[in-house]
Design a protein around this motif. Structure first.
Motif, short mmCIF file in Angstrom:
data_model
loop_
_atom_site.label_atom_id
_atom_site.label_comp_id
_atom_site.label_asym_id
_atom_site.label_seq_id
_atom_site.Cartn_x
_atom_site.Cartn_y
_atom_site.Cartn_z
N TRP A 10 0.86 -1.20 0.00
CA TRP A 10 0.00 0.00 0.00
C TRP A 10 0.89 1.24 0.00
CZ3 TRP A 10 -5.23 -0.46 2.88
CH2 TRP A 10 -6.08 0.56 2.47
N ASN A 11 0.91 1.95 -1.12
CA ASN A 11 1.77 3.13 -1.27
C ASN A 11 0.93 4.39 -1.05
OD1 ASN A 11 3.47 5.22 -2.13
ND2 ASN A 11 4.52 3.89 -3.59
N PHE A 12 1.01 4.93 0.16
CA PHE A 12 0.22 6.11 0.48
C PHE A 12 0.73 7.35 -0.26
CE2 PHE A 12 -0.38 3.29 4.11
CZ PHE A 12 -1.77 3.29 4.22
N LYS A 13 2.02 7.37 -0.61
CA LYS A 13 2.58 8.52 -1.31
C LYS A 13 1.99 8.66 -2.71
CE LYS A 13 7.00 8.50 1.15
NZ LYS A 13 8.49 8.40 1.01
N GLU A 14 1.48 7.55 -3.24
CA GLU A 14 0.86 7.58 -4.57
C GLU A 14 -0.66 7.56 -4.47
OE1 GLU A 14 2.59 4.53 -7.00
OE2 GLU A 14 4.63 5.16 -6.56
N ASP A 15 -1.18 7.89 -3.28
CA ASP A 15 -2.62 8.03 -3.05
C ASP A 15 -3.40 6.76 -3.40
OD1 ASP A 15 -2.41 10.68 -2.14
OD2 ASP A 15 -2.41 11.43 -4.21
N GLU A 16 -2.82 5.62 -3.08
CA GLU A 16 -3.53 4.36 -3.32
C GLU A 16 -4.61 4.15 -2.27
OE1 GLU A 16 0.23 1.85 -5.25
OE2 GLU A 16 -0.73 1.19 -3.38
N SER A 17 -5.75 3.67 -2.71
CA SER A 17 -6.82 3.29 -1.79
C SER A 17 -6.81 1.78 -1.65
CB SER A 17 -8.18 3.76 -2.34
OG SER A 17 -8.50 3.05 -3.53
N HIS A 18 -7.73 1.28 -0.83
CA HIS A 18 -7.81 -0.16 -0.60
C HIS A 18 -7.91 -0.94 -1.91
CE1 HIS A 18 -9.76 -3.57 1.97
NE2 HIS A 18 -9.14 -4.06 0.92
N PHE A 19 -8.79 -0.50 -2.80
CA PHE A 19 -9.07 -1.25 -4.01
C PHE A 19 -8.31 -0.70 -5.23
CE2 PHE A 19 -12.81 -1.98 -1.31
CZ PHE A 19 -12.79 -3.37 -1.27
N SER A 20 -7.29 0.10 -4.99
CA SER A 20 -6.45 0.58 -6.09
C SER A 20 -5.57 -0.55 -6.61
CB SER A 20 -5.54 1.72 -5.61
OG SER A 20 -6.27 2.85 -5.21
N GLU A 21 -4.94 -0.33 -7.74
CA GLU A 21 -3.89 -1.24 -8.19
C GLU A 21 -2.72 -1.12 -7.23
OE1 GLU A 21 -2.91 -0.37 -12.22
OE2 GLU A 21 -4.70 -1.36 -13.02
N HIS A 22 -2.05 -2.24 -6.97
CA HIS A 22 -0.92 -2.26 -6.04
C HIS A 22 0.23 -3.05 -6.65
CE1 HIS A 22 -3.37 -0.76 -2.69
NE2 HIS A 22 -4.27 -1.66 -3.00
N ARG A 23 1.42 -2.73 -6.19
CA ARG A 23 2.53 -3.66 -6.39
C ARG A 23 2.41 -4.74 -5.31
NH1 ARG A 23 4.62 1.48 -7.06
NH2 ARG A 23 5.39 1.92 -9.18
N PHE A 50 5.50 -3.78 -11.52
CA PHE A 50 4.28 -3.15 -12.02
C PHE A 50 3.17 -3.27 -10.99
CE2 PHE A 50 6.62 -4.85 -15.69
CZ PHE A 50 6.83 -3.68 -16.41
N LYS A 51 2.18 -2.41 -11.14
CA LYS A 51 1.00 -2.49 -10.29
C LYS A 51 -0.06 -3.36 -10.96
CE LYS A 51 1.35 2.01 -7.96
NZ LYS A 51 0.61 3.25 -7.61
N TYR A 52 -0.85 -4.04 -10.13
CA TYR A 52 -1.89 -4.92 -10.64
C TYR A 52 -3.17 -4.71 -9.84
CZ TYR A 52 2.12 -7.36 -12.71
OH TYR A 52 3.26 -7.67 -13.40
N GLU A 53 -4.29 -4.99 -10.48
CA GLU A 53 -5.57 -4.90 -9.80
C GLU A 53 -5.70 -6.02 -8.78
OE1 GLU A 53 -8.71 -4.96 -12.61
OE2 GLU A 53 -8.25 -2.99 -13.46
N MET A 54 -6.48 -5.76 -7.73
CA MET A 54 -6.80 -6.81 -6.77
C MET A 54 -7.64 -7.87 -7.47
SD MET A 54 -5.65 -6.31 -3.60
CE MET A 54 -6.83 -7.06 -2.46
N ALA A 55 -7.29 -9.14 -7.27
CA ALA A 55 -8.06 -10.22 -7.88
C ALA A 55 -9.39 -10.38 -7.16
CB ALA A 55 -7.26 -11.52 -7.81
N ASP A 56 -10.45 -10.54 -7.93
CA ASP A 56 -11.79 -10.66 -7.36
C ASP A 56 -12.39 -11.99 -7.82
OD1 ASP A 56 -14.27 -10.36 -6.34
OD2 ASP A 56 -14.87 -8.68 -7.59
N GLY A 57 -12.08 -13.06 -7.11
CA GLY A 57 -12.57 -14.38 -7.46
C GLY A 57 -11.46 -15.31 -7.90
N GLU A 58 -11.77 -16.61 -7.95
CA GLU A 58 -10.76 -17.62 -8.22
C GLU A 58 -10.11 -17.46 -9.59
OE1 GLU A 58 -12.46 -21.44 -7.63
OE2 GLU A 58 -12.74 -21.16 -5.48
N HIS A 59 -10.94 -17.32 -10.63
CA HIS A 59 -10.40 -17.21 -11.97
C HIS A 59 -9.59 -15.94 -12.13
CE1 HIS A 59 -12.64 -20.71 -13.22
NE2 HIS A 59 -13.77 -20.16 -12.81
N ALA A 60 -10.01 -14.87 -11.46
CA ALA A 60 -9.28 -13.61 -11.54
C ALA A 60 -7.91 -13.73 -10.91
CB ALA A 60 -10.08 -12.50 -10.87
N LEU A 61 -7.78 -14.49 -9.83
CA LEU A 61 -6.47 -14.66 -9.19
C LEU A 61 -5.52 -15.44 -10.09
CD1 LEU A 61 -4.45 -14.39 -6.96
CD2 LEU A 61 -5.61 -16.22 -5.72
#
Length: 235
Positions: free
Chosen positions: A167-180, A203-214
């Motif tokens: 969670w990179n607060f300096k880049e204004d990431e929220s809970h559901f933002s893309e993260h490294r 690189f940053k990636y989206e949070m996976a939402d479900g089995e296939h997404a992971l």
């Protein structure tokens, strides 16, 4: 082999936390020295741990009881209830018992216990243990710690891939933002689980939402950052 994924984020957590509780739920007294402080939540009968059969009882601290700070109590007894093999207390206030390849706790395969502290809202953290029966004893073997940014991929009982969102607060990431992510490989060897850090994604990636997404996320990471994930085999 059946592919199994475990993803920990708030919505998934609340929808799955009671999966195992629904299998066998029986009222009764707890098998604890200070049973008066606890109320039975669930009893799981004829649970297979390695090749042996046990009963497991989980109790919760009484709401009005301030004499103990431990929220959960775990007791494991022989199937005939004549011998208590393990008593353990936890600060965490939620739990989950599960096996990787089967929803039934009387099936073969390692038995895992997660204990989770949830104070409300989207944040939580917890720990996972294997409940192991070895050399005529029952014990808890630490496996991993996790929080709301953890993604867990179980390729088997003996290998787990953990992605931990940074969670990179300096880049204004929220809970559901893309993260490294930091990537860790957890292997079972010599009767314990060993964690090996593989590094952080560039690189940053989206949070996976479900089995296939992971699985899709892991394949994308492997394609974009092959050196980081070269030791991972996705089945």
């Amino acid at each position: 082999m059946k592919l199994n994924l475990r993803i920990f984020y708030s919505l998934f957590f609340f929808s799955t936390i009671n999966i195992c509780n629904a299998q066998t739920k029986i009222a009764g007294k707890a098998d604890f020295a200070d049973a008066k402080h606890y109320k039975t939540d669930s009893v799981f009968k004829n649970v297979m741990i390695d090749t042996n059969i046990f009963n497991i009882r989980v109790a919760r601290k009484s709401d009005a009881d301030e004499s103990t700070k431990k929220e959960l109590a775990l007791s494991i007894t022989t199937a005939d209830k004549n011998k208590v093999l393990l008593q353990q207390y936890f600060d965490q206030n939620e739990y989950r018992l599960f096996k990787i390849n089967n929803d039934k706790l009387n099936s073969t395969g390692k038995l895992f216990l997660e204990v989770i502290f949830n104070g409300g809202g989207s944040g939580y953290n917890g720990s996972c243990f294997e409940i192991a029966s070895r050399n005529d004893t029952v014990k808890l073997v630490p496996v991993y710690n996790f929080d709301e940014l953890s993604l867990l991929y179980f390729s088997s009982d003996n290998e787990i891939i953990k992605l931990e969102g940074i969670w990179n607060f300096k880049e204004d990431e929220s809970h559901f933002s893309e993260h490294r992510y930091s990537v860790t490989k957890i292997n079972f060897t010599n009767a314990t689980f060993k964690s090996t850090g593989l590094g952080n994604t560039k690189f940053k990636y989206e949070m996976a939402d479900g089995e296939h997404a992971l699985k899709k996320l892991l394949l994308l990471m492997k394609k974009k950052e092959p050196l980081l994930l070269k030791t991972l085999e996705l089945k």
